[in-house]
Design a protein around this motif. Structure first.
Motif, PDB file in Angstrom:
ATOM      1  N   THR A  21       0.850  -1.188   0.000  1.00 30.63           N
ATOM      2  CA  THR A  21       0.000   0.000   0.000  1.00 30.63           C
ATOM      3  C   THR A  21       0.880   1.230   0.000  1.00 30.63           C
ATOM      4  OG1 THR A  21      -0.141  -0.035   2.406  1.00 30.63           O
ATOM      5  CG2 THR A  21      -1.900  -1.128   1.218  1.00 30.63           C
ATOM      6  N   PHE A  22       0.329   2.337  -0.439  1.00 30.98           N
ATOM      7  CA  PHE A  22       1.089   3.571  -0.555  1.00 30.98           C
ATOM      8  C   PHE A  22       1.275   4.221   0.805  1.00 30.98           C
ATOM      9  CE2 PHE A  22       1.247   8.187  -1.465  1.00 30.98           C
ATOM     10  CZ  PHE A  22       2.485   8.185  -2.052  1.00 30.98           C
ATOM     11  N   LYS A  23       2.549   4.491   1.139  1.00 29.28           N
ATOM     12  CA  LYS A  23       2.896   5.198   2.366  1.00 29.28           C
ATOM     13  C   LYS A  23       3.867   6.298   1.973  1.00 29.28           C
ATOM     14  CE  LYS A  23       2.613   1.008   5.105  1.00 29.28           C
ATOM     15  NZ  LYS A  23       2.987  -0.110   4.271  1.00 29.28           N
ATOM     16  N   ASP A  24       3.340   7.457   1.618  1.00 30.43           N
ATOM     17  CA  ASP A  24       4.157   8.569   1.139  1.00 30.43           C
ATOM     18  C   ASP A  24       5.246   8.934   2.138  1.00 30.43           C
ATOM     19  OD1 ASP A  24       5.088  10.655  -0.400  1.00 30.43           O
ATOM     20  OD2 ASP A  24       3.496  12.020   0.179  1.00 30.43           O
ATOM     21  N   SER A  25       4.940   8.888   3.425  1.00 34.48           N
ATOM     22  CA  SER A  25       5.905   9.296   4.442  1.00 34.48           C
ATOM     23  C   SER A  25       7.047   8.291   4.603  1.00 34.48           C
ATOM     24  CB  SER A  25       5.198   9.483   5.785  1.00 34.48           C
ATOM     25  OG  SER A  25       4.640   8.255   6.199  1.00 34.48           O
ATOM     26  N   LYS A  70      14.952  -2.155  -8.241  1.00 31.43           N
ATOM     27  CA  LYS A  70      13.611  -2.707  -8.148  1.00 31.43           C
ATOM     28  C   LYS A  70      12.619  -1.565  -8.341  1.00 31.43           C
ATOM     29  CE  LYS A  70      10.598  -5.081  -4.870  1.00 31.43           C
ATOM     30  NZ  LYS A  70      10.498  -5.613  -3.521  1.00 31.43           N
ATOM     31  N   PHE A  71      11.705  -1.722  -9.293  1.00 31.01           N
ATOM     32  CA  PHE A  71      10.739  -0.674  -9.594  1.00 31.01           C
ATOM     33  C   PHE A  71       9.688  -0.619  -8.493  1.00 31.01           C
ATOM     34  CE2 PHE A  71       6.900   1.023 -11.547  1.00 31.01           C
ATOM     35  CZ  PHE A  71       7.394   2.195 -12.101  1.00 31.01           C
ATOM     36  N   ASP A  72       9.488   0.559  -7.934  1.00 29.49           N
ATOM     37  CA  ASP A  72       8.485   0.787  -6.908  1.00 29.49           C
ATOM     38  C   ASP A  72       7.506   1.813  -7.460  1.00 29.49           C
ATOM     39  OD1 ASP A  72       7.149   2.175  -4.722  1.00 29.49           O
ATOM     40  OD2 ASP A  72       8.492   1.102  -3.384  1.00 29.49           O
ATOM     41  N   LEU A  73       6.287   1.391  -7.768  1.00 28.19           N
ATOM     42  CA  LEU A  73       5.304   2.256  -8.403  1.00 28.19           C
ATOM     43  C   LEU A  73       5.044   3.521  -7.598  1.00 28.19           C
ATOM     44  CD1 LEU A  73       3.279   2.748 -10.679  1.00 28.19           C
ATOM     45  CD2 LEU A  73       1.612   1.460  -9.349  1.00 28.19           C
ATOM     46  N   PHE A  74       4.872   3.384  -6.291  1.00 30.58           N
ATOM     47  CA  PHE A  74       4.558   4.540  -5.453  1.00 30.58           C
ATOM     48  C   PHE A  74       5.731   5.525  -5.427  1.00 30.58           C
ATOM     49  CE2 PHE A  74       2.080   1.007  -3.516  1.00 30.58           C
ATOM     50  CZ  PHE A  74       0.847   1.414  -4.016  1.00 30.58           C
ATOM     51  N   GLU A  75       6.925   4.999  -5.365  1.00 34.03           N
ATOM     52  CA  GLU A  75       8.116   5.841  -5.391  1.00 34.03           C
ATOM     53  C   GLU A  75       8.227   6.542  -6.754  1.00 34.03           C
ATOM     54  OE1 GLU A  75      12.350   4.848  -3.781  1.00 34.03           O
ATOM     55  OE2 GLU A  75      12.232   4.145  -5.861  1.00 34.03           O
ATOM     56  N   PHE A  76       7.936   5.810  -7.836  1.00 33.14           N
ATOM     57  CA  PHE A  76       8.003   6.389  -9.171  1.00 33.14           C
ATOM     58  C   PHE A  76       7.016   7.540  -9.329  1.00 33.14           C
ATOM     59  CE2 PHE A  76       6.780   6.726 -13.620  1.00 33.14           C
ATOM     60  CZ  PHE A  76       8.018   6.904 -14.216  1.00 33.14           C
ATOM     61  N   LEU A  87      -2.943   7.399  -9.300  1.00 32.48           N
ATOM     62  CA  LEU A  87      -3.062   5.938  -9.344  1.00 32.48           C
ATOM     63  C   LEU A  87      -4.508   5.466  -9.236  1.00 32.48           C
ATOM     64  CD1 LEU A  87       0.011   4.795  -7.249  1.00 32.48           C
ATOM     65  CD2 LEU A  87      -0.295   4.734  -9.708  1.00 32.48           C
ATOM     66  N   GLU A  88      -5.327   6.178  -8.498  1.00 31.33           N
ATOM     67  CA  GLU A  88      -6.728   5.763  -8.354  1.00 31.33           C
ATOM     68  C   GLU A  88      -7.484   5.890  -9.668  1.00 31.33           C
ATOM     69  OE1 GLU A  88      -8.241   4.174  -5.843  1.00 31.33           O
ATOM     70  OE2 GLU A  88      -6.244   4.128  -4.985  1.00 31.33           O
ATOM     71  N   LYS A  89      -7.150   6.893 -10.478  1.00 33.42           N
ATOM     72  CA  LYS A  89      -7.850   7.097 -11.743  1.00 33.42           C
ATOM     73  C   LYS A  89      -7.255   6.304 -12.895  1.00 33.42           C
ATOM     74  CE  LYS A  89      -9.667  11.675 -10.837  1.00 33.42           C
ATOM     75  NZ  LYS A  89      -9.610  13.095 -11.187  1.00 33.42           N
ATOM     76  N   GLU A  90      -5.925   6.152 -12.937  1.00 36.83           N
ATOM     77  CA  GLU A  90      -5.300   5.553 -14.102  1.00 36.83           C
ATOM     78  C   GLU A  90      -4.372   4.392 -13.785  1.00 36.83           C
ATOM     79  OE1 GLU A  90      -2.202   8.178 -15.880  1.00 36.83           O
ATOM     80  OE2 GLU A  90      -2.793   9.512 -14.253  1.00 36.83           O
ATOM     81  N   GLY A  91      -4.183   4.059 -12.533  1.00 35.99           N
ATOM     82  CA  GLY A  91      -3.201   3.063 -12.155  1.00 35.99           C
ATOM     83  C   GLY A  91      -3.580   1.627 -12.436  1.00 35.99           C
ATOM     84  N   TYR A  92      -4.842   1.371 -12.751  1.00 34.95           N
ATOM     85  CA  TYR A  92      -5.270  -0.013 -12.924  1.00 34.95           C
ATOM     86  C   TYR A  92      -5.750  -0.313 -14.333  1.00 34.95           C
ATOM     87  CZ  TYR A  92      -5.022   0.551  -7.950  1.00 34.95           C
ATOM     88  OH  TYR A  92      -4.572   0.844  -6.692  1.00 34.95           O
TER      89      TYR A  92
END
Length: 102
Positions: A21-25, A70-76, A87-92
């Motif tokens: 899950t996304f954890k920006d912090s 290693k590719f990390d989507l949230f980091e990218f 990501l909620e609109k276009e990530g899936y």
């Protein structure tokens, strides 16, 4: 939320399942060149089937750890500054995924 699954093709079973899950912090400083695609000086393999290409990347990058970083989507999403990525609109939906490399 992202679900990643590694399969053991020899044993015909699931090896690992990872849910992220996304954890920006939790993301620290990202190197400016981390996701820049570098030129290679060896033979390139062209995949006709995009799904098969993703399966190969999944196996080599996440399961066998032979490709780095290693590719990390949230980091990218944080690293990429040319536009905002929602990501909620276009990530899936793969039809909405932009091309980041030319």
């Amino acid at each position: 939320m992202i679900l990643a699954v590694c399969f053991d093709l020899h044993e015909n079973k699931i090896e690992t399942i990872e849910i992220t899950t996304f954890k920006d912090s939790s993301i620290k400083e990202i190197p400016k060149n981390k996701y820049i695609v570098k030129e290679i000086d060896e033979e390139q393999v062209e995949f006709l089937d995009f799904g098969f290409k993703l399966c190969i990347i999944q196996e080599l990058m996440y399961c066998k750890k032979l490709i780095s970083p290693k590719f990390d989507l949230f980091e990218f999403v944080i690293w990429y500054t040319q536009r905002d990525i929602d990501l909620e609109k276009e990530g899936y939906d793969p039809t909405l995924s932009p091309t980041f490399c030319e």
